[in-house]
Design an enzyme around this catalytic site. Structure first.
Site, short mmCIF file in Angstrom:
data_model
loop_
_atom_site.label_atom_id
_atom_site.label_comp_id
_atom_site.label_asym_id
_atom_site.label_seq_id
_atom_site.Cartn_x
_atom_site.Cartn_y
_atom_site.Cartn_z
N ARG A 48 76.11 85.97 2.26
CA ARG A 48 76.30 85.95 0.81
C ARG A 48 76.37 87.25 0.23
O ARG A 48 75.39 87.82 -0.48
CB ARG A 48 75.16 85.10 0.29
CG ARG A 48 75.42 83.73 -0.19
CD ARG A 48 75.80 82.76 1.04
NE ARG A 48 76.36 81.53 0.37
CZ ARG A 48 75.64 80.68 -0.25
NH1 ARG A 48 74.28 80.72 -0.14
NH2 ARG A 48 76.30 79.78 -0.66
N GLN A 102 82.53 87.01 -1.22
CA GLN A 102 82.83 85.81 -2.21
C GLN A 102 83.99 84.89 -1.98
O GLN A 102 83.67 83.65 -1.77
CB GLN A 102 82.55 86.31 -3.74
CG GLN A 102 81.07 86.37 -4.02
CD GLN A 102 80.99 86.98 -5.32
OE1 GLN A 102 82.11 87.22 -6.37
NE2 GLN A 102 79.87 86.92 -5.88
N ASP A 112 83.51 82.40 0.92
CA ASP A 112 82.21 81.72 0.88
C ASP A 112 82.40 80.33 0.96
O ASP A 112 82.56 79.74 -0.23
CB ASP A 112 81.33 82.19 -0.14
CG ASP A 112 79.97 81.57 -0.22
OD1 ASP A 112 79.65 80.87 0.72
OD2 ASP A 112 79.10 82.34 -1.01
N SER A 123 79.59 78.13 -0.77
CA SER A 123 79.68 77.84 -2.12
C SER A 123 81.09 77.00 -2.63
O SER A 123 80.67 76.21 -3.50
CB SER A 123 79.84 79.24 -2.81
OG SER A 123 78.62 80.10 -2.58
N TYR A 158 68.39 83.26 -1.11
CA TYR A 158 67.82 82.09 -0.75
C TYR A 158 66.50 81.73 -1.20
O TYR A 158 65.70 82.64 -1.44
CB TYR A 158 68.14 81.72 0.68
CG TYR A 158 69.53 81.53 1.09
CD1 TYR A 158 70.37 80.42 0.83
CD2 TYR A 158 70.13 82.69 1.76
CE1 TYR A 158 71.71 80.38 1.39
CE2 TYR A 158 71.32 82.51 2.16
CZ TYR A 158 72.23 81.54 1.84
OH TYR A 158 73.55 81.48 2.29
P1 NAD Z 1 70.89 76.49 -0.83
O1 NAD Z 1 72.03 75.56 -0.64
O2 NAD Z 1 70.09 77.08 0.28
O3 NAD Z 1 69.50 75.59 -1.71
C1 NAD Z 1 70.03 74.94 -2.94
C2 NAD Z 1 68.77 75.51 -3.83
O4 NAD Z 1 67.58 74.67 -3.57
C3 NAD Z 1 68.56 76.80 -4.09
O5 NAD Z 1 68.67 77.30 -5.27
C4 NAD Z 1 67.17 76.84 -3.62
O6 NAD Z 1 66.25 77.89 -4.55
C5 NAD Z 1 66.75 75.68 -4.16
N1 NAD Z 1 65.30 75.13 -3.40
C6 NAD Z 1 65.02 75.42 -2.17
N2 NAD Z 1 63.54 74.75 -1.95
C7 NAD Z 1 63.23 74.10 -3.12
C8 NAD Z 1 62.37 73.49 -3.47
N3 NAD Z 1 61.17 73.24 -2.76
N4 NAD Z 1 62.22 72.93 -4.99
C9 NAD Z 1 63.17 73.15 -5.58
N5 NAD Z 1 64.43 74.11 -5.24
C10 NAD Z 1 64.34 74.52 -4.08
O7 NAD Z 1 71.36 77.60 -1.91
P2 NAD Z 1 72.76 78.02 -2.60
O8 NAD Z 1 73.14 76.95 -3.45
O9 NAD Z 1 73.37 78.48 -1.24
O10 NAD Z 1 72.41 79.35 -3.03
C11 NAD Z 1 71.30 80.14 -2.99
C12 NAD Z 1 71.50 81.57 -3.65
O11 NAD Z 1 72.49 82.35 -3.12
C13 NAD Z 1 71.53 81.64 -5.13
O12 NAD Z 1 70.69 82.44 -5.77
C14 NAD Z 1 73.14 81.81 -5.31
O13 NAD Z 1 73.17 82.31 -6.51
C15 NAD Z 1 73.07 82.72 -4.26
N6 NAD Z 1 74.47 82.99 -3.93
C16 NAD Z 1 75.18 84.06 -3.95
C17 NAD Z 1 76.50 84.42 -3.51
C18 NAD Z 1 77.03 85.59 -3.39
O14 NAD Z 1 76.40 86.59 -3.89
N7 NAD Z 1 77.96 85.92 -2.87
C19 NAD Z 1 77.19 83.44 -3.22
C20 NAD Z 1 76.64 81.94 -3.33
C21 NAD Z 1 75.48 81.83 -3.72
#
Ligand code: NAD
Length: 388
Positions: A129, A134, A137, A140, A235
């Site tokens: 990430r 991006q 990804d 996402s 994460y």
């Molecule tokens: P994910 O699919 O791993 O998890 C989904 C969500 O569940 C996350 O927001 C996580 O914080 C939340 N979660 C975990 N345990 C929990 C709990 N006990 N109670 C409530 N919520 C809980 O996450 P994701 O959707 O893949 O995204 C994770 C992070 O990565 C985010 O900050 C996103 O903005 C970031 N991201 C960055 C990039 C990039 O920079 N290229 C790309 C995609 C995502």
């Protein structure tokens, strides 16, 4: 020699996506690569063989002919057993390259098989990430589709309308939607539910999610939120038993008040955290709907049955269907195809196969290389298993 790119028809049940859409096939053929597509590969996503032929690709009648010529195979799902010709990975030529969603951390036997078949493999779900990756990804892009579809499925099952309405036949109050986990899928679910006119609340253990939830016009639940649980790469980290219990107490009241609950919480490499207990489901409103997007990794709801829709005695629907992106195959394929083409672009220069394995994106995604398991975390997993 011209690089031969192959796109098979997906054989996993209900997988309607295709790894490369005609738009991107055309880009590859224009840049001098040869693209071979198995007949019918795009049909699940409404792309005909004729669309691929117009894009300059060659349509071949079956998978064995396709794998017979392929240098690089672009797939959505991991290779699996075929009805007639054994395992797909055994149909691929030794030394060929496979790019797909391999989920290698949860599938060590597949990783061993890819190595035994002398394949070089890259996993789309291991793209780091970082800003530079991006466009590649796939987690996402596919989570975006899943978050959107989860809301539509819930709305479809709910016996109420979503928006507020003032009509001659009376006023309708808007539906209440709760989204647990505000990552990519959760934020898309919030945005979709808001567009349908629902009153939406969101919850996450990462403090950064508050601003994102609020920017979509939803309320962020932050009562008693303990310290920020953001870990490496944005994460979440796994919470202690105590912290999880406190969160469940906070969530309980909101679950009780909601018409729709969408759960999306994941911890990389770990089972999904339990957020909605049996007792909480028992307290949900008559006719409420819960969609558990974490069903495949154990579920965020104690009563979720992966792959199934179940209904409690109180008429609460629990939707544990998996692979929602495959139910929106046109756009899910378009987005995945863009992701995979961009990753492929990193490995090819002047139409020659010339990956720089030191590149951090390729280092993070390359699982096997000409029969060797090369991914450091997966090698570690194999060492740990051998030691126990
Ligand atoms: P994910 O699919 O791993 O998890 C989904 C969500 O569940 C996350 O927001 C996580 O914080 C939340 N979660 C975990 N345990 C929990 C709990 N006990 N109670 C409530 N919520 C809980 O996450 P994701 O959707 O893949 O995204 C994770 C992070 O990565 C985010 O900050 C996103 O903005 C970031 N991201 C960055 C990039 C990039 O920079 N290229 C790309 C995609 C995502």
């Amino acid at each position: 020699m011209t690089l031969k790119i192959a796109v098979p028809k997906e054989i996993t049940h209900d997988e309607n996506r295709v790894a490369l859409v005609p738009r991107d096939a055309e880009r590859l053929t224009r840049s001098g690569m040869e693209v071979f597509v198995e007949s019918g590969a795009g049909l699940g996503a409404d792309y005909t063989d004729g669309d691929y032929e117009k894009a300059g690709a060659t349509v071949v009648p079956n998978a064995s002919d396709l794998y017979g010529v392929a240098d690089v195979i672009l797939k959505v799902q991991k290779p699996t057993e075929t009805e007639a010709s054994g395992h797909e990975s055994e149909m691929m030529r030794q030394g060929a390259v496979l790019i797909a969603l391999l989920d290698p951390l949860r599938n060590p036997s597949l990783v061993s098989r890819l190595a035994d078949c002398k394949l070089t493999s890259f996993s789309m779900d291991m793209v780091p990430r970082i800003t530079r990756s991006q466009e590649m990804d796939a987690l996402s892009s596919q989570s975006t589709v899943a978050g959107y579809k989860a809301v539509l499925m819930a709305a479809n099952r709910l016996g109420r309308m979503m928006p507020m309405m003032v009509t001659a036949a009376g006023s309708i109050i808007p539906a209440k939607v709760l989204v647990l986990g505000a990552g990519v899928a959760g934020l898309q679910a919030i945005a979709t539910a808001r567009r349908l006119g629902a009153v939406v609340k969101g919850f996450d253990v990462r403090a950064a999610a508050k601003e994102q939830v609020e920017s979509l016009g939803a309320e962020f639940i932050d009562e008693h939120l303990q310290e920020d649980a953001e870990a490496e790469g944005g994460y979440a980290r796994e919470l202690s038993g105590d912290q999880q219990e406190r969160n469940r107490q906070v969530i309980h009241r909101h679950v009780q008040e909601s018409d729709i609950v969408i759960t999306t919480a994941l911890i990389p490499g770990r089972p999904a955290p339990l957020l909605v207990t049996k007792e909480m489901v028992g307290d949900m409103k008559q006719g409420a709907v819960l969609v558990d997007l974490a069903a495949e990794t154990g579920g965020n709801c104690e009563l979720t049955e992966p792959g199934e829709i179940v209904q409690t005695d109180k008429g609460v629907s629990l939707i544990g269907l998996t692979n929602l992106p495959a139910t929106v195959p046109v756009h899910a394929s378009e987005m995945y195809s863009r992701n995979i083409s961009k990753l492929l672009g990193l490995m090819v220069q002047d139409n020659q196969w010339s990956p720089d394995y030191e590149d951090e994106i390729l280092d993070a995604t390359c699982i096997t290389r000409e029969g060797e398991i090369v991914h450091s975390r997966i090698k570690e997993q194999f060492r740990d298993q051998a030691a126990t």
